[in-house]
Structures are given as C-alpha cells and as structure tokens.
Design an enzyme around this catalytic site. Sequence first.
Site, PDB file in Angstrom:
ATOM      1  N   ALA A  71     -15.531  15.472 -62.059  1.00  0.00           N
ATOM      2  CA  ALA A  71     -14.011  15.021 -61.287  1.00  0.00           C
ATOM      3  C   ALA A  71     -13.971  15.626 -62.989  1.00  0.00           C
ATOM      4  CB  ALA A  71     -13.462  13.916 -61.480  1.00  0.00           C
TER       5      ALA A  71
ATOM      6  N   GLU B  26     -14.884  12.027 -73.682  1.00  0.00           N
ATOM      7  CA  GLU B  26     -16.270  11.871 -73.735  1.00  0.00           C
ATOM      8  C   GLU B  26     -17.044  10.410 -74.430  1.00  0.00           C
ATOM      9  OE1 GLU B  26     -18.550  10.414 -71.195  1.00  0.00           O
ATOM     10  OE2 GLU B  26     -17.910  11.059 -70.093  1.00  0.00           O
TER      11      GLU B  26
ATOM     12  N   ARG C  99     -27.194  15.359 -59.544  1.00  0.00           N
ATOM     13  CA  ARG C  99     -25.974  15.525 -60.384  1.00  0.00           C
ATOM     14  C   ARG C  99     -25.705  15.933 -61.147  1.00  0.00           C
ATOM     15  NH1 ARG C  99     -22.648  12.127 -63.391  1.00  0.00           N
ATOM     16  NH2 ARG C  99     -20.861  11.835 -63.205  1.00  0.00           N
TER      17      ARG C  99
ATOM     18  N   TYR D 110     -33.289  12.606 -49.692  1.00  0.00           N
ATOM     19  CA  TYR D 110     -32.916  14.000 -49.388  1.00  0.00           C
ATOM     20  C   TYR D 110     -34.033  15.049 -50.298  1.00  0.00           C
ATOM     21  CZ  TYR D 110     -28.816  12.412 -51.104  1.00  0.00           C
ATOM     22  OH  TYR D 110     -27.925  13.084 -52.192  1.00  0.00           O
TER      23      TYR D 110
ATOM     24  N   ASP E 188     -12.889   8.970 -58.450  1.00  0.00           N
ATOM     25  CA  ASP E 188     -13.545   7.349 -58.215  1.00  0.00           C
ATOM     26  C   ASP E 188     -12.134   6.671 -58.731  1.00  0.00           C
ATOM     27  OD1 ASP E 188     -15.793   7.847 -57.270  1.00  0.00           O
ATOM     28  OD2 ASP E 188     -16.891   7.162 -58.972  1.00  0.00           O
TER      29      ASP E 188
END
Length: 369
Positions: A13, A32, A102, A190, A267
Amino acid sequence: MNREATIIGAGVAGLTAACALAQRGFSVTVLERAGALREVGAGLQISPNGVRVLAALGLWPRFEAISTRSDRVELNDSTGRPVARLELARHRPQDCFRLVHRARLVELLEQAAREAGARIELGHEVTALPDAALLIGADGVKSRLRPLLNGPETPFFTGQTAWRALIPVEADAQPMAQVFMGPGRHLVSYPLGQGLRNIVAVLERPDWQDEGWSIPGDPAELRAAFARFGGPVPGWLARVEQVGQWGLFRHPVAAHWQDGSRALIGDAAHPTLPFLAQGAVMALEDAWTLAACLAADPDQQAALARYQALRQPRCQRIVEAANANARNYHLKGPTRAVAHAGLRAVSRLAPTRLIERFAWLYDHDPTAL
C-alpha cells in the site's frame, strides 16, 4: 506550489501510494521502521483489478517478468476429489490473473517509487506521528494512525490459525491455484514462478491468540493437522522445512479513513481474512484512488472525503465476501456434502456462473476515475 505527502509504511500500500503520488508531482517521503525491505510474506494472487493499477503506473512489463499467470482455480475436497473449477483464462480471456512472491512485488514498487522521486527512509521507527500537511497511514493492522481516527478497537479472534510456507515447485506444475477443503480446515497452494510454490493452510483452533503473521511454526504440526488430506498435499507438506504461523482476526472496516490531513490505506483501513486473495489488490486500488483524488482536487479535505466515499463501500463488500469464504471452506457433516454436490453440479452445468459471481470484483477499474 509542490504538494507534500508523508507515508508511514513501505509495504504494498505505502509504496504504491508513493509511486502514484510522486508520478503526479507530489513530494513524497516514506517512513519504514525496517532497516531493509526484507523477504517477508510469501505468495500473492493479483487479480485484474489490481493488474490495472500496475499497468497504469507503467509497471506492467516489469510485473509480468516477475510474476506468473494463473489460468484457473480448482476447488477440491480433502481427499483431492474435484469439487469445482473456475476457468479464468478460458472464460475471462481479456483479464490477467497473476501469481507473484510478495517480496518481488515490493522490490518492484520500491524501485518505481524511487524512480518517480519518492524518498524512502528505512530504519525509521515512528515513535511520534510527524507533523505533515498530508500523513498517510499504510502501516498495517497495528497502525498507529488508525486509533487516532477511530478510537481504540479490539479485534475478534476467528478461532482459526494459518500456516504459510514456500517449497520448491515441481517441474510440471500447472499455472493455477488449488484449494483443498476439509472439515474445519483448508489448504491453498499455487506456483509463484522462480522455482517456488506457495502454501497457506488454515485450521480451526481456538487456543491461538497471536495476530503476528511471521511467527515461526513447526512443520511437523502442520503435517499432523493435514495428515488426512490426499491428492498432492502430502507430497507438498513433506517438503516443508520452514513455516510461519499466525492467528486470524477480524477487524471492522474503519469507520473513519481520513480527517482532512490524515488518511488510511491498505490493511490500516480494512484488514481482511485471506480467503478471497484481495488484501494486496485492495492496497493497490486504495493507493491509486487516493492519489487520483488528491491530484484531481486541490482542496485536500474534499479530495480525502471523496477517496473514502469511493473506497469504503467496496472494501466492506470485499471483506464480507472473504468472511463468507472462510465459512464455506470449512463446512462439516451433511452441510458440507450438500454444498460440495451443489458446486459440482454448477461447475458442470453452468461453468461460468462461479466466476461471474465475482464480476463486480474483477471488472472494477480503479484507474477510470
């Protein structure tokens, strides 16, 4: 005058918002706390509504290179017997469904944000919220900003625990997501490309109370919980060497996403259970919509109000759909048998119906503002 934005959090995001805002001429700073954007998390499914955002940011060629396609979704019972098949490539050939690690997506977004001019400060622990003209909370389920806009909240433990693991992928792996549904538990897997297969396994277990999703787990415990599953599952789990574990909690979609100078995305605004593969996609949609609203209207308060009005109802619907899947995957006894029989009949007699139930989800184009 150059408009400024400060973003807390460099996940999907935050980095997408940084890229989208910087491309529109904003001066962007991302804070961060991690000293490096490490290989956290595992697999993501990116449906066409998310792919449209990456394409609009000019990132499709690079995203295509780091991801792999998903041609279908297979639903199976715990023995491995087919229940239903959603033929994504056949019945929605105009759409791109992709599978990606990710960490690779975060790397791509970080590079794109820096190229657009965003400044990313790693190792920056936010102990006091900065005084910024526009402060964006992209700091996840434990957001520091969300309680200031919504007050204290207590998440609800679902009674479910999840494991996440990566294993080497088999050479003949098909480009698809497979779901195996058993009483009180299910497993999704997957391929991710780059030689990896993603596994997420969920078990109803009321004694787990930790929401952190990177807690080391015991592979033997995972294998024991799914020992009665058939098909390819035993072979996959035999190859698991490391596994993360976390408890699944329900949070309400935030009532207040913004106050004119501060806004929530991802989130921080709408944590979701991982049963519709839309967590990262909602983050992409949020980030684009926020940037587009701010770029279109110099009145920041009006722009943020429009952002919430556009996003909140859709995210509420997505979260509710994910909650419903959580129930449907774990059915027991006669209810399970009846439901699976119904799915088999629909999949055989009206094969597009299961996919088109989610046309509202996949057809959405957040870039068409």
